[in-house]
Design an enzyme around this catalytic site. Structure first.
Site, PDB file in Angstrom:
ATOM      1  N   CYS A 257       2.700  -5.595  16.360  1.00  0.00           N
ATOM      2  CA  CYS A 257       2.000  -4.580  17.166  1.00  0.00           C
ATOM      3  C   CYS A 257       0.497  -4.842  17.156  1.00  0.00           C
ATOM      4  CB  CYS A 257       2.301  -3.184  16.635  1.00  0.00           C
ATOM      5  SG  CYS A 257       4.056  -2.741  16.714  1.00  0.00           S
TER       6      CYS A 257
ATOM      7  N   CYS B  10       3.137   8.286   1.705  1.00  0.00           N
ATOM      8  CA  CYS B  10       3.497   7.338   2.761  1.00  0.00           C
ATOM      9  C   CYS B  10       3.704   5.984   2.106  1.00  0.00           C
ATOM     10  CB  CYS B  10       2.389   7.273   3.815  1.00  0.00           C
ATOM     11  SG  CYS B  10       2.725   6.100   5.154  1.00  0.00           S
TER      12      CYS B  10
ATOM     13  N   CYS C  16      -2.696   1.858   7.744  1.00  0.00           N
ATOM     14  CA  CYS C  16      -1.749   0.863   7.228  1.00  0.00           C
ATOM     15  C   CYS C  16      -2.299  -0.551   7.238  1.00  0.00           C
ATOM     16  CB  CYS C  16      -0.466   0.878   8.061  1.00  0.00           C
ATOM     17  SG  CYS C  16       0.507   2.353   7.858  1.00  0.00           S
TER      18      CYS C  16
ATOM     19  N   CYS D  11      -2.111  -2.769  14.762  1.00  0.00           N
ATOM     20  CA  CYS D  11      -1.753  -2.543  13.356  1.00  0.00           C
ATOM     21  C   CYS D  11      -2.175  -3.716  12.471  1.00  0.00           C
ATOM     22  CB  CYS D  11      -0.240  -2.327  13.241  1.00  0.00           C
ATOM     23  SG  CYS D  11       0.312  -1.952  11.573  1.00  0.00           S
TER      24      CYS D  11
ATOM     25  N   GLU E  98       0.824  -1.205   0.000  1.00  0.00           N
ATOM     26  CA  GLU E  98       0.000   0.000   0.000  1.00  0.00           C
ATOM     27  C   GLU E  98       0.861   1.259   0.000  1.00  0.00           C
ATOM     28  OE1 GLU E  98      -2.476  -0.156   3.423  1.00  0.00           O
ATOM     29  OE2 GLU E  98      -3.373  -2.082   2.893  1.00  0.00           O
TER      30      GLU E  98
ATOM     31  N   CYS F 289       4.734  -7.586   7.913  1.00  0.00           N
ATOM     32  CA  CYS F 289       5.613  -7.102   8.971  1.00  0.00           C
ATOM     33  C   CYS F 289       5.689  -8.157  10.067  1.00  0.00           C
ATOM     34  CB  CYS F 289       5.061  -5.787   9.542  1.00  0.00           C
ATOM     35  SG  CYS F 289       6.072  -5.049  10.851  1.00  0.00           S
TER      36      CYS F 289
END
Length: 342
Positions: free
Chosen positions: A113, A102, A330, A116, A89, A109
């Site tokens: 977290c 961004c 995100c 997220c 993205e 990832c």
């Protein structure tokens, strides 16, 4: 290596090996950094050279899978498909000082977290320098809007892809390329202490944004697994070293989570731990993630938190929410697309 991941001196060396004059390398470099999708667009190159480059060094431009534009503020979110079929993205945001993109630095990832969507499903792979550059280039080409600022705060942890990110920064800062100033670039990290120290040695004039999100280890451990490897005291010490090495003020990202980290007492604890460290707090209204039970703080709680920080001498701003109607947080658009194609 993809030609677009090469610096101009590296590209010049390659063209010399190919028996081409030096000026050809600069021509190709300039074309690549304009966002061409084919060597046939490089009209000042001989056809034989274009054919050779097409065969040996494919450009591998990304394709638009989804493009969503906010009716509220003009924010545009792209879901790009890379040459291997993976998707990332990119978000284009319009501000009074210019257009900011961004970008993602990884496919997925591994940081885990709790708030997220990017980390759901873990890390697939790290992006190459040219793929990060393509996010900027083709967002500019598709939107028709000049990009002046870059934020490395999309999918992925930039410092977990350190070498490729450093190469990307060198490329996007190149005077012969997009020539975007380091002072117009922000790099976000969840707190990989050794990499913060390594970044400090480079003395880049970018803005380091640290995702803190908690006033102490007890809270941070519950929402950010990285804190168990690099506790907040170690992280803040690294931030102090970074400031000493670069003289660049740290920007702290702080997602406001209802009943978790948003009390006035939490703000007071932060102030007690930040003494002597020039810092700016970016308070972020939490974006709802379907798979997470965490909820955003109330406006009153955010305002009281901000007031307490500023009373203690720390600048704090509340991030303007952009693209809320287009899954601009995100990982949300990628996650939704993955569910649709299963």
């Amino acid at each position: 290596m993809n030609l677009k991941s090469m610096t101009l001196p590296e590209l010049s060396g390659l063209f010399q090996q190919m028996g081409q004059p030096a000026f050809r390398a600069k021509q190709v470099y300039t074309w690549l950094h304009r966002g061409v999708r084919s060597y046939d667009e490089m009209t000042n190159l001989p056809k034989q050279l274009r054919d050779t480059l097409t065969e040996q060094y494919p450009i591998c431009a990304p394709g638009v899978v989804r493009r969503q534009e906010s009716s509220r503020d003009g924010t545009i979110k792209y879901l790009w498909q890379l040459s291997d079929g993976n998707c990332v993205e990119t978000v284009l945001m319009r501000y009074h000082y210019g257009n900011t993109v961004c970008i993602s630095t990884e496919v997925g990832c591994r940081m885990g977290c709790a708030f997220c969507a990017s980390t759901i499903g873990g890390l697939v792979r790290r992006l190459e320098p040219f793929e990060m550059l393509d996010e900027v280039l083709f967002t500019q080409v598709d939107s028709g809007l000049p990009i002046s600022h870059i934020v490395l705060m999309g999918i992925g942890e930039p410092l977990d892809n350190f070498d490729n990110v450093m190469r990307f920064l060198e490329l996007v800062n190149s005077p012969e390329g997009m020539n975007i100033s380091m002072r117009h670039i922000s790099l976000s990290t969840c707190g990989l202490v050794p990499k913060i120290d390594e970044l400090a040695k480079r003395k880049l004039q970018l803005t380091l944004s640290v995702s803190l999100h908690a006033p102490n280890d007890a809270i941070r451990n519950t929402i950010m697994p990285v804190n168990k490897a690099y506790p907040s005291e170690e992280l803040l010490a690294a931030c102090r070293r970074y400031y000493q090495a670069t003289s660049r003020r740290i920007s702290f990202e702080y997602a406001m989570i209802d009943g978790v980290n948003d009390s006035v007492e939490d703000a007071k604890e932060l102030l007690s731990r930040l003494k002597g460290l020039p810092a700016h707090f970016n308070l972020i209204p939490l974006n709802h993630v379907e798979e997470s039970p965490l909820k955003p703080s109330s406006r009153a709680a955010v305002a009281a938190f901000q007031e307490e920080l500023e009373r203690g001498g720390v600048t704090a701003t509340v991030r303007r929410t952009l693209g809320g109607d287009i899954d601009a947080s995100c990982g949300q658009l990628r996650r939704k697309y993955q569910k649709e194609i299963k």
